[in-house]
Scaffold this active site. Structure first.
Site, PDB file in Angstrom:
ATOM      1  N   CYS A  81      -3.699   6.489   8.014  1.00  0.00           N
ATOM      2  CA  CYS A  81      -3.625   5.376   7.161  1.00  0.00           C
ATOM      3  C   CYS A  81      -2.768   4.278   8.124  1.00  0.00           C
ATOM      4  O   CYS A  81      -3.048   3.044   8.285  1.00  0.00           O
ATOM      5  CB  CYS A  81      -3.103   5.574   5.987  1.00  0.00           C
ATOM      6  SG  CYS A  81      -4.474   6.504   5.295  1.00  0.00           S
ATOM      7  N   ARG A 134      -3.823   0.521   7.536  1.00  0.00           N
ATOM      8  CA  ARG A 134      -5.443   0.045   7.023  1.00  0.00           C
ATOM      9  C   ARG A 134      -5.633   0.189   5.389  1.00  0.00           C
ATOM     10  O   ARG A 134      -6.374  -0.639   4.875  1.00  0.00           O
ATOM     11  CB  ARG A 134      -6.408   0.622   7.670  1.00  0.00           C
ATOM     12  CG  ARG A 134      -6.510   2.153   7.461  1.00  0.00           C
ATOM     13  CD  ARG A 134      -7.682   3.087   7.857  1.00  0.00           C
ATOM     14  NE  ARG A 134      -7.604   4.337   7.701  1.00  0.00           N
ATOM     15  CZ  ARG A 134      -7.963   4.787   6.535  1.00  0.00           C
ATOM     16  NH1 ARG A 134      -8.376   4.149   5.677  1.00  0.00           N
ATOM     17  NH2 ARG A 134      -7.561   6.149   6.382  1.00  0.00           N
ATOM     18  N   SER A 135      -4.689   1.284   4.929  1.00  0.00           N
ATOM     19  CA  SER A 135      -5.044   1.515   3.428  1.00  0.00           C
ATOM     20  C   SER A 135      -4.042   2.228   3.001  1.00  0.00           C
ATOM     21  O   SER A 135      -3.217   2.851   3.613  1.00  0.00           O
ATOM     22  CB  SER A 135      -6.180   2.596   3.386  1.00  0.00           C
ATOM     23  OG  SER A 135      -6.284   3.385   2.223  1.00  0.00           O
ATOM     24  N   ASP A 150      -1.882   3.723  -0.650  1.00  0.00           N
ATOM     25  CA  ASP A 150      -1.732   4.027  -2.017  1.00  0.00           C
ATOM     26  C   ASP A 150      -0.212   3.634  -2.483  1.00  0.00           C
ATOM     27  O   ASP A 150       0.600   4.127  -2.135  1.00  0.00           O
ATOM     28  CB  ASP A 150      -1.962   5.652  -1.945  1.00  0.00           C
ATOM     29  CG  ASP A 150      -1.532   6.143  -3.292  1.00  0.00           C
ATOM     30  OD1 ASP A 150      -0.905   5.731  -4.222  1.00  0.00           O
ATOM     31  OD2 ASP A 150      -1.856   7.399  -3.412  1.00  0.00           O
ATOM     32  N   ASN A 177       5.817   5.430   3.288  1.00  0.00           N
ATOM     33  CA  ASN A 177       5.540   4.486   4.499  1.00  0.00           C
ATOM     34  C   ASN A 177       6.571   3.686   4.796  1.00  0.00           C
ATOM     35  O   ASN A 177       6.870   3.286   5.885  1.00  0.00           O
ATOM     36  CB  ASN A 177       4.214   3.897   4.221  1.00  0.00           C
ATOM     37  CG  ASN A 177       3.028   4.818   4.263  1.00  0.00           C
ATOM     38  OD1 ASN A 177       1.889   4.740   3.552  1.00  0.00           O
ATOM     39  ND2 ASN A 177       2.998   5.972   5.193  1.00  0.00           N
ATOM     40  N   HIS A 187      -3.514  -0.670  -2.749  1.00  0.00           N
ATOM     41  CA  HIS A 187      -4.101  -0.264  -3.960  1.00  0.00           C
ATOM     42  C   HIS A 187      -3.205   0.705  -4.844  1.00  0.00           C
ATOM     43  O   HIS A 187      -2.564   1.222  -4.689  1.00  0.00           O
ATOM     44  CB  HIS A 187      -5.638   0.434  -3.775  1.00  0.00           C
ATOM     45  CG  HIS A 187      -5.565   1.545  -2.863  1.00  0.00           C
ATOM     46  ND1 HIS A 187      -5.774   1.348  -1.475  1.00  0.00           N
ATOM     47  CD2 HIS A 187      -5.264   2.805  -2.952  1.00  0.00           C
ATOM     48  CE1 HIS A 187      -5.656   2.477  -0.809  1.00  0.00           C
ATOM     49  NE2 HIS A 187      -5.277   3.425  -1.443  1.00  0.00           N
TER      50      HIS A 187
HETATM   51  N1  LIG Z   1      -4.182   9.536  -2.257  1.00  0.00           N
HETATM   52  C1  LIG Z   1      -3.314   9.549  -1.112  1.00  0.00           C
HETATM   53  N2  LIG Z   1      -2.140   9.060  -1.150  1.00  0.00           N
HETATM   54  C2  LIG Z   1      -1.481   9.108  -0.123  1.00  0.00           C
HETATM   55  O1  LIG Z   1      -0.108   8.489  -0.381  1.00  0.00           O
HETATM   56  C3  LIG Z   1      -1.561   9.965   0.907  1.00  0.00           C
HETATM   57  C4  LIG Z   1      -2.827  10.602   1.069  1.00  0.00           C
HETATM   58  N3  LIG Z   1      -3.696  10.413  -0.207  1.00  0.00           N
HETATM   59  N4  LIG Z   1      -3.105  11.641   1.950  1.00  0.00           N
HETATM   60  C5  LIG Z   1      -2.338  11.826   2.871  1.00  0.00           C
HETATM   61  C6  LIG Z   1      -1.010  11.195   2.944  1.00  0.00           C
HETATM   62  C7  LIG Z   1      -0.181  12.203   2.074  1.00  0.00           C
HETATM   63  N5  LIG Z   1       0.890  11.575   1.448  1.00  0.00           N
HETATM   64  C8  LIG Z   1       1.534  11.830   0.432  1.00  0.00           C
HETATM   65  C9  LIG Z   1       1.109  12.735  -0.453  1.00  0.00           C
HETATM   66  C10 LIG Z   1       1.944  13.457  -1.522  1.00  0.00           C
HETATM   67  C11 LIG Z   1       2.859  12.308  -1.941  1.00  0.00           C
HETATM   68  C12 LIG Z   1       3.739  12.925  -3.094  1.00  0.00           C
HETATM   69  O2  LIG Z   1       3.324  13.894  -3.954  1.00  0.00           O
HETATM   70  N6  LIG Z   1       4.950  12.517  -3.301  1.00  0.00           N
HETATM   71  C13 LIG Z   1       5.589  12.569  -4.535  1.00  0.00           C
HETATM   72  C14 LIG Z   1       6.863  13.747  -4.142  1.00  0.00           C
HETATM   73  C15 LIG Z   1       6.655  14.244  -2.866  1.00  0.00           C
HETATM   74  C16 LIG Z   1       7.878  15.493  -2.692  1.00  0.00           C
HETATM   75  O3  LIG Z   1       8.289  16.066  -3.712  1.00  0.00           O
HETATM   76  O4  LIG Z   1       8.315  15.493  -1.563  1.00  0.00           O
HETATM   77  C17 LIG Z   1       6.326  11.327  -4.996  1.00  0.00           C
HETATM   78  O5  LIG Z   1       6.689  11.370  -6.380  1.00  0.00           O
HETATM   79  O6  LIG Z   1       6.661  10.357  -4.188  1.00  0.00           O
HETATM   80  C18 LIG Z   1       3.465  11.317  -1.121  1.00  0.00           C
HETATM   81  C19 LIG Z   1       2.729  10.826   0.029  1.00  0.00           C
HETATM   82  C20 LIG Z   1       0.517   9.968   1.924  1.00  0.00           C
HETATM   83  N7  LIG Z   1      -0.627  10.265   1.910  1.00  0.00           N
HETATM   84  O1  LIG Z   2       0.647   7.440   4.998  1.00  0.00           O
HETATM   85  C1  LIG Z   2      -0.484   7.225   4.172  1.00  0.00           C
HETATM   86  C2  LIG Z   2      -1.586   7.967   4.230  1.00  0.00           C
HETATM   87  C3  LIG Z   2      -2.430   7.976   3.262  1.00  0.00           C
HETATM   88  N1  LIG Z   2      -2.223   6.745   2.293  1.00  0.00           N
HETATM   89  C4  LIG Z   2      -3.287   6.752   1.405  1.00  0.00           C
HETATM   90  C5  LIG Z   2      -4.130   5.432   1.406  1.00  0.00           C
HETATM   91  C6  LIG Z   2      -5.571   6.035   0.497  1.00  0.00           C
HETATM   92  O2  LIG Z   2      -5.288   5.928  -1.001  1.00  0.00           O
HETATM   93  C7  LIG Z   2      -5.394   7.364   1.009  1.00  0.00           C
HETATM   94  C8  LIG Z   2      -6.310   7.574   2.355  1.00  0.00           C
HETATM   95  O3  LIG Z   2      -7.645   7.400   1.696  1.00  0.00           O
HETATM   96  P1  LIG Z   2      -8.742   6.377   2.932  1.00  0.00           P
HETATM   97  O4  LIG Z   2     -10.044   6.499   1.970  1.00  0.00           O
HETATM   98  O5  LIG Z   2      -8.769   7.299   3.977  1.00  0.00           O
HETATM   99  O6  LIG Z   2      -8.420   5.164   2.941  1.00  0.00           O
HETATM  100  O7  LIG Z   2      -4.133   7.878   1.463  1.00  0.00           O
HETATM  101  C9  LIG Z   2      -0.910   6.082   2.274  1.00  0.00           C
HETATM  102  O8  LIG Z   2      -1.054   5.373   1.263  1.00  0.00           O
HETATM  103  N2  LIG Z   2      -0.213   6.279   3.453  1.00  0.00           N
END
Ligand SMILES: Nc1nc(=O)c2c([nH]1)NC[C@@H]1CN(c3ccc(C(=O)N[C@@H](CCC(=O)O)C(=O)O)cc3)CN21
Ligand SMILES: O=c1ccn([C@H]2C[C@H](O)[C@@H](COP(=O)(O)O)O2)c(=O)[nH]1
EC number: 2.1.1.45
Length: 283
Positions: free
Chosen positions: A160, A180-181, A183, A191, A221
């Site tokens: 991403c 590029r994308s 959440d 990030n 998004h």
């Molecule tokens: N849908 C989606 N969103 C993302 O942000 C994301 C992905 N997928 N896939 C790859 C990575 C993994 N990332 C993630 C995954 C989980 C959290 C998360 O659950 N954060 C919680 C607490 C984490 C903790 O306890 O350390 C939070 O409340 O921020 C955050 C970023 C960012 N990326």
């Molecule tokens: O560092 C990160 C890694 C992932 N994401 C989010 C952005 C999207 O919601 C998903 C990835 O889905 P794609 O379909 O590959 O775009 O994970 C993020 O915010 N930051």
């Protein structure tokens, strides 16, 4: 913090609903956001309107810089963030390139440290950048790119945040990072911390002052199941002053970063925050 809240409000006010096939969920989406982090003033961009688990974000960054390809290695450092993408995504579970439990494949740091060359060798992009910057050289191509379309089929997710471009002006180091994308409720919380910390760390190990980090996001998004919490809880809260990031000054080289650094080498001072919010995560 203000720019984060402005982006969240903009998505709610101007966002367009877009179907996402990979997750099966709709996302409220805007295109293009430019965020700026003052690393020179040590204004650490940690979200204050909910408790942020910033150590996971830095652990994830260190894992990328070491070239990790396995969710277990990320867990050992303190990031659980890759467990779901490595082990719960059915397309990846059925992919013949997956080497077993926790394997993420050729994603992020694998490309950053060992981009495959046609002759069978590999390119270590990050080491080249550190070597150049340490000698005061900016060849206008100090680019760390994780985006390798030729190997997307060999990894669990396309990167991403895919490109980090460093620049030297005198003795001050700058960073432009491209995503590029995004959440925004979950990923951006991580990030922002990563872009800031990447500039602070690289400035420290190459012997430069840290300047400003610029973070460009293309598709920003909010997933449909996150929207209500964002609107009715997080956006109702007042932001608090930014904390500061303290990095162990003994980290002086890429070798240090690769060998002994743990999350104990990072400290945040003056972090005031509201209660945690648990946002749904889409795999
Ligand atoms: N849908 C989606 N969103 C993302 O942000 C994301 C992905 N997928 N896939 C790859 C990575 C993994 N990332 C993630 C995954 C989980 C959290 C998360 O659950 N954060 C919680 C607490 C984490 C903790 O306890 O350390 C939070 O409340 O921020 C955050 C970023 C960012 N990326
Ligand atoms: O560092 C990160 C890694 C992932 N994401 C989010 C952005 C999207 O919601 C998903 C990835 O889905 P794609 O379909 O590959 O775009 O994970 C993020 O915010 N930051």
């Amino acid at each position: 913090m203000k720019q984060y809240l402005q982006l969240c409000k903009r998505i709610i006010d101007e966002g367009v609903w877009v179907e996402n096939e990979r997750t099966g969920k709709r996302c409220l989406t805007v295109i293009n956001a430019d965020l700026t982090y003052r690393v020179d003033a040590n204004e650490f961009p940690l979200i204050t309107t909910r408790k942020s688990f910033w150590k996971g974000a830095i652990a994830e960054l260190i894992g990328y810089l070491r070239g990790y390809d396995n969710a277990a290695d990320f867990r050992k450092l303190g990031a659980k963030t890759w467990d779901a993408n490595a082990n719960e995504n059915s397309a990846w579970l059925n992919n013949p390139h997956r080497k077993g439990v926790d394997d993420m494949g050729r994603v992020y740091g694998v490309q950053g440290r060992a981009w495959r060359k046609p002759d069978g060798g590999s390119v270590d992009q990050f080491k080249k950048i550190i070597d150049n910057l340490s000698r005061g050289i900016d060849d206008r191509g100090e680019i760390l790119s994780f985006y390798n379309p030729g190997e997307f089929h060999m990894g669990c997710l396309r990167p991403c945040m895919h490109t980090h471009n460093f620049s030297l002006l005198g003795d001050t180091l700058y960073l432009n990072s491209f995503q590029r994308s995004c959440d925004v409720p979950l990923g951006l919380n991580f990030n922002q911390v990563q872009v800031f910390t990447l500039l602070a760390l690289v400035a420290q190990i190459t012997g430069h002052k840290a300047g400003v980090a610029y973070h460009k996001i293309v598709n920003a998004h909010i997933y449909e199941d996150q929207l209500e919490l964002m609107q009715t809880v997080q956006l109702k809260r007042e932001p608090l002053a930014s904390p500061q990031l303290i990095i162990n000054p003994d980290i002086k080289s890429l070798h240090d970063l690769e060998t002994w650094v743990t999350m104990d080498d990072f400290e945040v001072q003056g972090y005031q925050h509201h209660e945690p919010i648990k946002y749904p995560f889409s795999v």
